[in-house]
Scaffold this motif. Structure first.
Motif, PDB file in Angstrom:
ATOM      1  N   LEU A 217      -4.167   1.011  -8.419  1.00  0.00           N
ATOM      2  CA  LEU A 217      -3.054   0.791  -9.344  1.00  0.00           C
ATOM      3  C   LEU A 217      -1.899   1.707  -8.985  1.00  0.00           C
ATOM      4  O   LEU A 217      -2.101   2.838  -8.537  1.00  0.00           O
ATOM      5  CB  LEU A 217      -3.506   1.066 -10.781  1.00  0.00           C
ATOM      6  CG  LEU A 217      -4.551   0.111 -11.357  1.00  0.00           C
ATOM      7  CD1 LEU A 217      -5.214   0.714 -12.587  1.00  0.00           C
ATOM      8  CD2 LEU A 217      -3.917  -1.229 -11.705  1.00  0.00           C
ATOM      9  N   GLU A 218      -0.693   1.210  -9.201  1.00  0.00           N
ATOM     10  CA  GLU A 218       0.500   1.987  -8.876  1.00  0.00           C
ATOM     11  C   GLU A 218       0.744   3.063  -9.934  1.00  0.00           C
ATOM     12  O   GLU A 218       0.795   2.750 -11.124  1.00  0.00           O
ATOM     13  CB  GLU A 218       1.702   1.057  -8.785  1.00  0.00           C
ATOM     14  CG  GLU A 218       2.999   1.747  -8.430  1.00  0.00           C
ATOM     15  CD  GLU A 218       4.161   0.769  -8.401  1.00  0.00           C
ATOM     16  OE1 GLU A 218       4.325   0.087  -7.378  1.00  0.00           O
ATOM     17  OE2 GLU A 218       4.889   0.685  -9.413  1.00  0.00           O
ATOM     18  N   PRO A 219       0.896   4.319  -9.531  1.00  0.00           N
ATOM     19  CA  PRO A 219       1.224   5.357 -10.520  1.00  0.00           C
ATOM     20  C   PRO A 219       2.535   5.048 -11.234  1.00  0.00           C
ATOM     21  O   PRO A 219       3.476   4.525 -10.640  1.00  0.00           O
ATOM     22  CB  PRO A 219       1.357   6.620  -9.651  1.00  0.00           C
ATOM     23  CG  PRO A 219       0.533   6.329  -8.433  1.00  0.00           C
ATOM     24  CD  PRO A 219       0.699   4.859  -8.188  1.00  0.00           C
ATOM     25  N   GLY A 220       2.581   5.366 -12.499  1.00  0.00           N
ATOM     26  CA  GLY A 220       3.782   5.090 -13.283  1.00  0.00           C
ATOM     27  C   GLY A 220       3.595   3.859 -14.138  1.00  0.00           C
ATOM     28  O   GLY A 220       2.997   3.913 -15.214  1.00  0.00           O
TER      29      GLY A 220
ATOM     30  N   PHE B  16      14.219  -0.061   0.266  1.00  0.00           N
ATOM     31  CA  PHE B  16      13.805   1.336   0.153  1.00  0.00           C
ATOM     32  C   PHE B  16      14.944   2.205  -0.380  1.00  0.00           C
ATOM     33  O   PHE B  16      14.733   3.115  -1.186  1.00  0.00           O
ATOM     34  CB  PHE B  16      13.349   1.844   1.521  1.00  0.00           C
ATOM     35  CG  PHE B  16      13.039   3.311   1.556  1.00  0.00           C
ATOM     36  CD1 PHE B  16      11.795   3.776   1.139  1.00  0.00           C
ATOM     37  CD2 PHE B  16      13.967   4.229   2.009  1.00  0.00           C
ATOM     38  CE1 PHE B  16      11.498   5.135   1.154  1.00  0.00           C
ATOM     39  CE2 PHE B  16      13.686   5.587   2.032  1.00  0.00           C
ATOM     40  CZ  PHE B  16      12.445   6.037   1.610  1.00  0.00           C
ATOM     41  N   LEU B  17      16.172   1.896   0.068  1.00  0.00           N
ATOM     42  CA  LEU B  17      17.339   2.676  -0.346  1.00  0.00           C
ATOM     43  C   LEU B  17      17.880   2.253  -1.714  1.00  0.00           C
ATOM     44  O   LEU B  17      18.836   2.844  -2.213  1.00  0.00           O
ATOM     45  CB  LEU B  17      18.442   2.549   0.706  1.00  0.00           C
ATOM     46  CG  LEU B  17      18.111   3.167   2.069  1.00  0.00           C
ATOM     47  CD1 LEU B  17      19.168   2.791   3.088  1.00  0.00           C
ATOM     48  CD2 LEU B  17      17.993   4.680   1.960  1.00  0.00           C
TER      49      LEU B  17
ATOM     50  N   LYS C  50       8.702   3.468  -3.684  1.00  0.00           N
ATOM     51  CA  LYS C  50       7.831   3.999  -4.735  1.00  0.00           C
ATOM     52  C   LYS C  50       6.909   5.069  -4.178  1.00  0.00           C
ATOM     53  O   LYS C  50       6.665   6.101  -4.823  1.00  0.00           O
ATOM     54  CB  LYS C  50       7.008   2.858  -5.341  1.00  0.00           C
ATOM     55  CG  LYS C  50       6.098   3.276  -6.483  1.00  0.00           C
ATOM     56  CD  LYS C  50       6.882   3.628  -7.727  1.00  0.00           C
ATOM     57  CE  LYS C  50       5.976   3.925  -8.894  1.00  0.00           C
ATOM     58  NZ  LYS C  50       6.717   4.237 -10.123  1.00  0.00           N
ATOM     59  N   ALA C  51       6.406   4.853  -2.965  1.00  0.00           N
ATOM     60  CA  ALA C  51       5.473   5.798  -2.354  1.00  0.00           C
ATOM     61  C   ALA C  51       6.136   7.130  -2.035  1.00  0.00           C
ATOM     62  O   ALA C  51       5.450   8.145  -1.907  1.00  0.00           O
ATOM     63  CB  ALA C  51       4.872   5.200  -1.087  1.00  0.00           C
ATOM     64  N   SER C  52       7.460   7.148  -1.902  1.00  0.00           N
ATOM     65  CA  SER C  52       8.169   8.376  -1.547  1.00  0.00           C
ATOM     66  C   SER C  52       8.535   9.225  -2.764  1.00  0.00           C
ATOM     67  O   SER C  52       9.067  10.322  -2.613  1.00  0.00           O
ATOM     68  CB  SER C  52       9.449   8.032  -0.771  1.00  0.00           C
ATOM     69  OG  SER C  52      10.381   7.358  -1.603  1.00  0.00           O
ATOM     70  N   THR C  53       8.254   8.715  -3.962  1.00  0.00           N
ATOM     71  CA  THR C  53       8.580   9.480  -5.162  1.00  0.00           C
ATOM     72  C   THR C  53       7.614  10.654  -5.330  1.00  0.00           C
ATOM     73  O   THR C  53       6.488  10.637  -4.821  1.00  0.00           O
ATOM     74  CB  THR C  53       8.521   8.595  -6.415  1.00  0.00           C
ATOM     75  OG1 THR C  53       7.187   8.068  -6.560  1.00  0.00           O
ATOM     76  CG2 THR C  53       9.497   7.433  -6.314  1.00  0.00           C
ATOM     77  N   GLU C  54       8.053  11.642  -6.049  1.00  0.00           N
ATOM     78  CA  GLU C  54       7.246  12.857  -6.216  1.00  0.00           C
ATOM     79  C   GLU C  54       5.933  12.557  -6.928  1.00  0.00           C
ATOM     80  O   GLU C  54       4.887  13.115  -6.591  1.00  0.00           O
ATOM     81  CB  GLU C  54       8.049  13.891  -7.009  1.00  0.00           C
ATOM     82  CG  GLU C  54       7.356  15.231  -7.145  1.00  0.00           C
ATOM     83  CD  GLU C  54       8.209  16.252  -7.869  1.00  0.00           C
ATOM     84  OE1 GLU C  54       7.700  17.356  -8.143  1.00  0.00           O
ATOM     85  OE2 GLU C  54       9.385  15.932  -8.168  1.00  0.00           O
ATOM     86  N   LEU C  55       5.971  11.652  -7.920  1.00  0.00           N
ATOM     87  CA  LEU C  55       4.763  11.323  -8.672  1.00  0.00           C
ATOM     88  C   LEU C  55       3.677  10.791  -7.756  1.00  0.00           C
ATOM     89  O   LEU C  55       2.508  11.193  -7.847  1.00  0.00           O
ATOM     90  CB  LEU C  55       5.098  10.296  -9.761  1.00  0.00           C
ATOM     91  CG  LEU C  55       3.913   9.767 -10.578  1.00  0.00           C
ATOM     92  CD1 LEU C  55       3.318  10.893 -11.431  1.00  0.00           C
ATOM     93  CD2 LEU C  55       4.352   8.600 -11.471  1.00  0.00           C
ATOM     94  N   VAL C  56       4.051   9.872  -6.856  1.00  0.00           N
ATOM     95  CA  VAL C  56       3.067   9.256  -5.969  1.00  0.00           C
ATOM     96  C   VAL C  56       2.656  10.217  -4.856  1.00  0.00           C
ATOM     97  O   VAL C  56       1.468  10.343  -4.523  1.00  0.00           O
ATOM     98  CB  VAL C  56       3.634   7.948  -5.375  1.00  0.00           C
ATOM     99  CG1 VAL C  56       2.630   7.322  -4.412  1.00  0.00           C
ATOM    100  CG2 VAL C  56       3.968   6.965  -6.485  1.00  0.00           C
TER     101      VAL C  56
ATOM    102  N   THR D 292      -2.806   7.746  -1.124  1.00  0.00           N
ATOM    103  CA  THR D 292      -3.349   6.516  -0.558  1.00  0.00           C
ATOM    104  C   THR D 292      -2.464   5.302  -0.854  1.00  0.00           C
ATOM    105  O   THR D 292      -2.619   4.263  -0.207  1.00  0.00           O
ATOM    106  CB  THR D 292      -4.756   6.234  -1.125  1.00  0.00           C
ATOM    107  OG1 THR D 292      -4.680   6.140  -2.551  1.00  0.00           O
ATOM    108  CG2 THR D 292      -5.716   7.342  -0.745  1.00  0.00           C
ATOM    109  N   TYR D 293      -1.544   5.429  -1.813  1.00  0.00           N
ATOM    110  CA  TYR D 293      -0.681   4.291  -2.148  1.00  0.00           C
ATOM    111  C   TYR D 293       0.149   3.842  -0.944  1.00  0.00           C
ATOM    112  O   TYR D 293       0.389   2.659  -0.762  1.00  0.00           O
ATOM    113  CB  TYR D 293       0.242   4.670  -3.307  1.00  0.00           C
ATOM    114  CG  TYR D 293       1.207   3.585  -3.724  1.00  0.00           C
ATOM    115  CD1 TYR D 293       0.813   2.587  -4.600  1.00  0.00           C
ATOM    116  CD2 TYR D 293       2.508   3.543  -3.246  1.00  0.00           C
ATOM    117  CE1 TYR D 293       1.688   1.587  -4.991  1.00  0.00           C
ATOM    118  CE2 TYR D 293       3.396   2.551  -3.625  1.00  0.00           C
ATOM    119  CZ  TYR D 293       2.983   1.585  -4.491  1.00  0.00           C
ATOM    120  OH  TYR D 293       3.850   0.589  -4.865  1.00  0.00           O
TER     121      TYR D 293
END
Length: 303
Positions: A70-73, A240-241, A258-264, A270-271
């Protein structure tokens, strides 16, 4: 026959075909899987997430129920988001490639065969457009093109963003192919069969359609196999931008964003694995397919 003997080319063709099949059958796969890429599981099933919105189970919540986690957030299902993202990216890239090929044929072949002032004018247009920094132009012009269809005060529909992506990439994407086809047409117009067609009274349009176009299939096919993966990565880069496809519409590049965000990055490394590996496989396979197609049509270039 030469292509069939090239094991790398055949395997690459199967891999590319698999990706297109996944994109085409994404709605059916989603239905059989029992989930869609739009359900916000963070709201539907909050027990699967901690207070920060991160899946409680390890590796992003990968399980028999959620194959890729599942995607974080928001908690979107990663598997369905990926296959729909592949569908979106390939749909846009195929449309851009078709538009670029048609434009390259019309302008490149016309300039090469007719020559004279027509060739000079089209050649200068190509030189002018090639001077633009493509990536910067894409980023800067996307909001402008979108504003032509929708007021900045209104929410932008997905189809408008799709049309804008196609227009922007097409505008600066056809010149390379056009120049190649111009050179091919220049070489062909001096051949004996073209002279024979002229003597027989054939019109320029008939000569282009019946004599020149069949003889540019090889460079056209080879260049197309190189163009499409380039447009896939360009479209992913724009998303992406944040100037391409945005949530909730699934997109390959949006998943990288999304994968580049701090949360992920801090909670679910692994996302990035699933969209990253899938794009690497697709682009490498398509480039290898292009090499094999080139070698099959021109054995002199074979390694």
């Amino acid at each position: 026959m030469r292509f069939k003997r090239d094991r790398t080319g055949v395997i690459s063709a199967y891999v590319v075909g698999f990706f297109f099949l996944i994109g085409l059958l994404a709605p059916l796969i989603s239905k059989l899987y029992g989930k869609d890429p739009y359900t916000v599981y963070a709201d539907e099933r909050p027990d699967l997430f901690d207070s920060a919105g991160v899946p409680v189970q390890p590796n992003g919540g990968i399980s028999g129920e959620f194959w890729f986690g599942l995607e974080p957030g928001n908690g979107y299902d990663v598997f369905t988001k990926l296959i729909y993202g592949i569908r979106t990216s390939l749909m846009i890239s195929v449309a851009v490639t078709v538009a670029v090929v048609v434009t390259g044929i019309l302008l490149g072949v016309t300039a090469g065969y007719i020559g004279g002032k027509t060739d000079y004018f089209i050649g200068r247009v190509i030189d002018f457009l090639l001077a633009f920094p493509a990536q910067l132009f894409f980023i800067a012009s996307m909001p402008v093109v979108v504003s032509l269809f929708v007021s900045p005060r209104d929410e932008t529909p997905t189809y408008v963003r799709v049309v804008a992506l196609i227009i922007v990439q097409w505008f600066l994407g056809w010149m390379g192919l056009g120049r190649i086809l111009r050179g091919t047409a220049l070489a062909l117009r001096e051949r004996e069969f073209i002279e024979a067609a002229k003597v027989s009274g054939a019109s320029p349009w008939r000569i282009i359609r019946k004599e020149i176009l069949p003889n540019i299939v090889t460079p056209l096919l080879v260049q197309s196999t190189y163009l499409l993966p380039g447009f896939v990565t360009a479209e992913a880069g724009l998303s992406f931008l944040g100037v391409g496809i945005v949530e909730p519409t699934p997109d390959w590049g949006q998943m990288f964003s999304k994968a580049s965000t701090e949360l992920v990055m801090q909670n679910d490394i692994t996302y990035m694995f699933f969209p990253g590996i899938s794009m690497i496989i697709f682009v490498v396979a398509f480039n290898l397919l292009g090499d094999s197609v080139r070698d099959a049509f021109d054995p002199k270039t074979a390694r």
